[in-house]
Design a protein around this motif. Structure first.
Motif, PDB file in Angstrom:
ATOM      1  N   GLY A  98       0.798  -1.219   0.000  1.00 33.42           N
ATOM      2  CA  GLY A  98       0.000   0.000   0.000  1.00 33.42           C
ATOM      3  C   GLY A  98       0.829   1.267   0.000  1.00 33.42           C
ATOM      4  N   ILE A  99       0.149   2.360   0.307  1.00 32.88           N
ATOM      5  CA  ILE A  99       0.763   3.689   0.271  1.00 32.88           C
ATOM      6  C   ILE A  99       1.395   3.992   1.627  1.00 32.88           C
ATOM      7  CG2 ILE A  99       0.275   6.151  -0.001  1.00 32.88           C
ATOM      8  CD1 ILE A  99      -2.151   5.225  -1.745  1.00 32.88           C
ATOM      9  N   SER A 100       2.606   4.495   1.603  1.00 36.67           N
ATOM     10  CA  SER A 100       3.281   4.868   2.846  1.00 36.67           C
ATOM     11  C   SER A 100       3.453   6.380   2.913  1.00 36.67           C
ATOM     12  CB  SER A 100       4.644   4.179   2.956  1.00 36.67           C
ATOM     13  OG  SER A 100       5.475   4.539   1.876  1.00 36.67           O
ATOM     14  N   VAL A 101       3.819   6.846   4.089  1.00 34.57           N
ATOM     15  CA  VAL A 101       4.119   8.262   4.303  1.00 34.57           C
ATOM     16  C   VAL A 101       5.579   8.369   4.710  1.00 34.57           C
ATOM     17  CG1 VAL A 101       3.629  10.308   5.683  1.00 34.57           C
ATOM     18  CG2 VAL A 101       1.750   8.820   4.940  1.00 34.57           C
ATOM     19  N   VAL A 102       6.358   9.173   4.004  1.00 36.12           N
ATOM     20  CA  VAL A 102       7.786   9.314   4.297  1.00 36.12           C
ATOM     21  C   VAL A 102       7.979  10.423   5.319  1.00 36.12           C
ATOM     22  CG1 VAL A 102      10.067   9.792   3.371  1.00 36.12           C
ATOM     23  CG2 VAL A 102       8.424   8.513   1.993  1.00 36.12           C
ATOM     24  N   SER A 103       8.368  10.045   6.530  1.00 32.68           N
ATOM     25  CA  SER A 103       8.626  11.028   7.579  1.00 32.68           C
ATOM     26  C   SER A 103      10.082  11.001   8.044  1.00 32.68           C
ATOM     27  CB  SER A 103       7.701  10.771   8.775  1.00 32.68           C
ATOM     28  OG  SER A 103       7.864   9.448   9.248  1.00 32.68           O
ATOM     29  N   LYS A 104      10.845  10.035   7.547  1.00 30.62           N
ATOM     30  CA  LYS A 104      12.275   9.964   7.840  1.00 30.62           C
ATOM     31  C   LYS A 104      12.945   9.173   6.724  1.00 30.62           C
ATOM     32  CE  LYS A 104      11.816   5.867  10.764  1.00 30.62           C
ATOM     33  NZ  LYS A 104      12.072   5.282  12.095  1.00 30.62           N
ATOM     34  N   THR A 105      14.241   9.316   6.604  1.00 31.33           N
ATOM     35  CA  THR A 105      14.995   8.599   5.582  1.00 31.33           C
ATOM     36  C   THR A 105      16.291   8.080   6.170  1.00 31.33           C
ATOM     37  OG1 THR A 105      16.102  10.620   4.829  1.00 31.33           O
ATOM     38  CG2 THR A 105      14.070  10.006   3.701  1.00 31.33           C
ATOM     39  N   LYS A 106      16.830   7.066   5.543  1.00 32.95           N
ATOM     40  CA  LYS A 106      18.100   6.505   5.996  1.00 32.95           C
ATOM     41  C   LYS A 106      19.240   7.481   5.760  1.00 32.95           C
ATOM     42  CE  LYS A 106      21.232   2.607   5.125  1.00 32.95           C
ATOM     43  NZ  LYS A 106      21.460   1.391   4.309  1.00 32.95           N
ATOM     44  N   ASP A 107      19.207   8.168   4.620  1.00 30.34           N
ATOM     45  CA  ASP A 107      20.309   9.068   4.241  1.00 30.34           C
ATOM     46  C   ASP A 107      19.825  10.510   4.107  1.00 30.34           C
ATOM     47  OD1 ASP A 107      22.529   7.203   3.913  1.00 30.34           O
ATOM     48  OD2 ASP A 107      21.423   6.431   2.190  1.00 30.34           O
ATOM     49  N   ARG A 108      20.758  11.431   4.305  1.00 30.84           N
ATOM     50  CA  ARG A 108      20.508  12.842   4.027  1.00 30.84           C
ATOM     51  C   ARG A 108      21.692  13.391   3.233  1.00 30.84           C
ATOM     52  NH1 ARG A 108      18.036  15.655   9.535  1.00 30.84           N
ATOM     53  NH2 ARG A 108      16.749  13.895  10.217  1.00 30.84           N
ATOM     54  N   ILE A 109      21.417  14.418   2.451  1.00 29.65           N
ATOM     55  CA  ILE A 109      22.488  15.047   1.679  1.00 29.65           C
ATOM     56  C   ILE A 109      22.613  16.512   2.086  1.00 29.65           C
ATOM     57  CG2 ILE A 109      22.189  13.459  -0.254  1.00 29.65           C
ATOM     58  CD1 ILE A 109      20.785  15.702  -1.788  1.00 29.65           C
ATOM     59  N   THR A 110      23.720  17.106   1.676  1.00 31.54           N
ATOM     60  CA  THR A 110      23.960  18.518   1.975  1.00 31.54           C
ATOM     61  C   THR A 110      23.480  19.389   0.820  1.00 31.54           C
ATOM     62  OG1 THR A 110      26.159  18.470   0.978  1.00 31.54           O
ATOM     63  CG2 THR A 110      26.006  17.897   3.326  1.00 31.54           C
ATOM     64  N   GLN A 111      23.433  20.702   1.060  1.00 32.17           N
ATOM     65  CA  GLN A 111      23.084  21.624  -0.017  1.00 32.17           C
ATOM     66  C   GLN A 111      24.111  21.547  -1.147  1.00 32.17           C
ATOM     67  OE1 GLN A 111      20.213  23.582  -0.149  1.00 32.17           O
ATOM     68  NE2 GLN A 111      20.894  23.839  -2.274  1.00 32.17           N
ATOM     69  N   VAL A 112      25.372  21.344  -0.778  1.00 35.87           N
ATOM     70  CA  VAL A 112      26.415  21.206  -1.800  1.00 35.87           C
ATOM     71  C   VAL A 112      26.169  19.957  -2.642  1.00 35.87           C
ATOM     72  CG1 VAL A 112      28.900  20.887  -2.188  1.00 35.87           C
ATOM     73  CG2 VAL A 112      28.103  22.428  -0.381  1.00 35.87           C
ATOM     74  N   GLY A 113      25.766  18.877  -1.989  1.00 34.46           N
ATOM     75  CA  GLY A 113      25.452  17.650  -2.717  1.00 34.46           C
ATOM     76  C   GLY A 113      24.278  17.845  -3.655  1.00 34.46           C
ATOM     77  N   LEU A 114      23.261  18.568  -3.179  1.00 33.19           N
ATOM     78  CA  LEU A 114      22.105  18.859  -4.030  1.00 33.19           C
ATOM     79  C   LEU A 114      22.507  19.698  -5.237  1.00 33.19           C
ATOM     80  CD1 LEU A 114      18.936  18.680  -4.257  1.00 33.19           C
ATOM     81  CD2 LEU A 114      18.903  20.912  -3.108  1.00 33.19           C
ATOM     82  N   ASP A 115      23.318  20.720  -4.985  1.00 30.13           N
ATOM     83  CA  ASP A 115      23.734  21.621  -6.063  1.00 30.13           C
ATOM     84  C   ASP A 115      24.573  20.908  -7.114  1.00 30.13           C
ATOM     85  OD1 ASP A 115      22.434  23.644  -4.743  1.00 30.13           O
ATOM     86  OD2 ASP A 115      24.252  24.450  -3.799  1.00 30.13           O
ATOM     87  N   ASN A 116      25.234  19.842  -6.723  1.00 30.44           N
ATOM     88  CA  ASN A 116      26.091  19.111  -7.646  1.00 30.44           C
ATOM     89  C   ASN A 116      25.426  17.833  -8.177  1.00 30.44           C
ATOM     90  OD1 ASN A 116      29.101  20.227  -7.817  1.00 30.44           O
ATOM     91  ND2 ASN A 116      28.267  20.674  -5.773  1.00 30.44           N
ATOM     92  N   SER A 117      24.118  17.827  -8.173  1.00 33.36           N
ATOM     93  CA  SER A 117      23.362  16.716  -8.750  1.00 33.36           C
ATOM     94  C   SER A 117      22.177  17.303  -9.496  1.00 33.36           C
ATOM     95  CB  SER A 117      22.875  15.762  -7.652  1.00 33.36           C
ATOM     96  OG  SER A 117      21.808  16.341  -6.919  1.00 33.36           O
ATOM     97  N   SER A 118      21.440  16.445 -10.179  1.00 38.81           N
ATOM     98  CA  SER A 118      20.251  16.914 -10.902  1.00 38.81           C
ATOM     99  C   SER A 118      18.979  16.723 -10.094  1.00 38.81           C
ATOM    100  CB  SER A 118      20.137  16.182 -12.242  1.00 38.81           C
ATOM    101  OG  SER A 118      20.087  14.783 -12.045  1.00 38.81           O
ATOM    102  N   ALA A 119      19.125  16.440  -8.800  1.00 42.14           N
ATOM    103  CA  ALA A 119      17.959  16.260  -7.932  1.00 42.14           C
ATOM    104  C   ALA A 119      17.323  17.614  -7.617  1.00 42.14           C
ATOM    105  CB  ALA A 119      18.368  15.553  -6.640  1.00 42.14           C
ATOM    106  N   SER A 120      16.039  17.565  -7.246  1.00 42.53           N
ATOM    107  CA  SER A 120      15.303  18.761  -6.834  1.00 42.53           C
ATOM    108  C   SER A 120      14.620  18.485  -5.506  1.00 42.53           C
ATOM    109  CB  SER A 120      14.242  19.135  -7.870  1.00 42.53           C
ATOM    110  OG  SER A 120      14.812  19.375  -9.135  1.00 42.53           O
ATOM    111  N   VAL A 121      14.563  19.482  -4.653  1.00 40.71           N
ATOM    112  CA  VAL A 121      13.789  19.358  -3.426  1.00 40.71           C
ATOM    113  C   VAL A 121      12.325  19.565  -3.769  1.00 40.71           C
ATOM    114  CG1 VAL A 121      13.307  20.352  -1.160  1.00 40.71           C
ATOM    115  CG2 VAL A 121      15.681  20.098  -1.934  1.00 40.71           C
ATOM    116  N   VAL A 122      11.501  18.609  -3.349  1.00 40.69           N
ATOM    117  CA  VAL A 122      10.061  18.702  -3.606  1.00 40.69           C
ATOM    118  C   VAL A 122       9.340  18.930  -2.285  1.00 40.69           C
ATOM    119  CG1 VAL A 122      10.100  17.338  -5.723  1.00 40.69           C
ATOM    120  CG2 VAL A 122       9.889  16.176  -3.508  1.00 40.69           C
ATOM    121  N   PRO A 123       8.175  19.576  -2.316  1.00 37.37           N
ATOM    122  CA  PRO A 123       7.511  19.968  -1.063  1.00 37.37           C
ATOM    123  C   PRO A 123       6.757  18.829  -0.389  1.00 37.37           C
ATOM    124  CG  PRO A 123       6.212  20.668  -2.943  1.00 37.37           C
ATOM    125  CD  PRO A 123       7.478  20.094  -3.510  1.00 37.37           C
TER     126      PRO A 123
END
Length: 395
Positions: A47-72
């Motif tokens: 079924g459908i889950s709700v994401v309230s935590k994650t195993k990994d986190r990245i930094t702003q520098v990591g985000l800026d150096n990838s093609s990922a986007s922060v979604v709301p």
């Protein structure tokens, strides 16, 4: 056919992809931006889950150096490659790896309705991945995929009904998991360190016959073999036998007579990956003329001394696991035991009356589990019927 208009996903949500920053750059990891992978989500049929935590986190520098986007918060995550069809709703701003298509709903659709719609259509969407070895549904394909879009008030009504039904389904699953813990807890209560009396230990070879099985691909030097069913390593799981697929093997008639399995036999694997080492379960039904392969041991206990139900559960204890790991022959990520080591297994041997009392209580628990499984199937059928009716406009 639904009575509501259908629209392509690109008209009801913005689609964002994900990315993985370089693992070789420590500065990209350990930040405060939540980063989701498909392994953070349960399997699609849960079924459908709700994401309230994650195993990994990245930094702003990591985000800026990838093609990922922060979604709301409220973004609907849909795994679109490998295991297609995991669905979740973001409970906070986050980003994902490239295994997701992330949908930020427009005002005409709610997050939960979109999540249910994607989950209901997940198998149809998965078929759009084609027949390649590595399954993936492209973002361009997803953008063109049509979903029914009822009025917002109707979406909210449907979501409320589906949420209530899904909550009952999940409560049933939670109860089933608690029931699954009863047998290990019972074993610990009756035979663990806090048991009223200490129990003796004897070598398995003193109270059981241990034999190996037959190998595939042997030459018979002109002798005429017969084709019979056999159980292999894949059939022997920890605590149960998976009999959904029983293959056949060639063996001599006298081997079949000697090795034919009986109800009450306990089967153990000799090894492989660490989790396969000494994995065992009891055969709970007769399988005529069925034998076992040479990577599986058959233990036939002397039932005047050792109850097979008790012994099968003893194999799941930390004590048995430590013994197997301690004497196993090991290579990188692999381990195995031989028949001599298995025969020398020290078996905790309580009085037979206590073993049989344990077996009787296990039988009661299994009867309860069977009733719960039937209830779980009925709830699942009801929920899927409601889903079907909801997206046909009939709920």
């Amino acid at each position: 056919m639904t009575r509501w208009p259908t629209k392509p996903l690109e008209e009801i949500a913005e689609l964002y992809g994900g990315s993985t920053p370089s693992r070789d750059r420590p500065a990209f990891w350990g930040g405060d931006i939540y980063w989701v992978t498909p392994t953070d989500l349960p399997m699609p049929d849960e079924g459908i889950s709700v994401v309230s935590k994650t195993k990994d986190r990245i930094t702003q520098v990591g985000l800026d150096n990838s093609s990922a986007s922060v979604v709301p918060k409220g973004t609907v995550l849909f795994s679109s490659r490998a295991t297609i069809g995991k669905v979740a709703i973001a409970d906070m701003p986050l980003t994902t790896n490239q295994g997701f298509a992330n949908f930020v709903p427009h005002s005409e659709v709610t997050s939960r309705f979109l999540a249910y719609a994607l989950w209901f259509h997940r198998e149809d969407i998965a078929r759009l991945s084609g027949s390649t070895t590595f399954k993936e549904v492209s973002r361009s394909t997803l953008r063109k995929y049509h979903l029914p879009v009822p009025p917002l008030a109707e979406q909210e009504r449907i979501v409320k009904l589906l949420d209530e039904a899904d909550e009952l389904r999940k409560l049933r699953a939670q109860a089933d998991r608690r029931t699954a813990d009863l047998i290990p807890a019972l074993f610990c209560e009756m035979f663990g360190e806090n048991a009223k009396k200490p129990h003796v230990r004897v070598k398995l070879e003193q109270i059981a016959e241990v034999v190996s099985g037959v190998a595939k691909g042997r030459k018979f030097n002109g002798r005429l073999p017969v084709e019979v069913p056999y159980l292999r390593v894949a059939n022997v799981q920890a605590g149960h036998l998976d009999l959904s697929e029983i293959k056949t093997i060639q063996a001599l008639p006298e081997e079949v007579e000697e090795l034919a399995l009986r109800k009450g036999d306990v089967l153990l694997t000799e090894g492989g990956d660490f989790d396969k080492l000494g994995r065992g379960a009891m055969l709970e039904q007769d399988l005529p003329n069925c034998i076992h392969q040479n990577h599986v041991f058959r233990v036939r206990v002397e039932q005047s001394k050792l109850d097979p139900v008790y012994f099968a559960k003893f194999l799941l204890t930390g004590e048995a696991r430590r013994y197997f790991l301690g004497c196993a022959k090991r290579t990188t990520n692999l381990a195995s035991i031989n028949m001599t080591q298995l025969r020398a297994l020290p078996v905790l041997l309580p009085p037979l009356s206590l073993q049989r009392e344990f077996a009787a209580r296990v039988s009661d628990i299994r009867a309860m589990q069977a009733e719960q499984a039937a209830s779980r199937r009925r709830m699942a059928d009801l929920f899927h019927s409601m889903l079907h009716r909801a997206f046909q406009g009939e709920l």
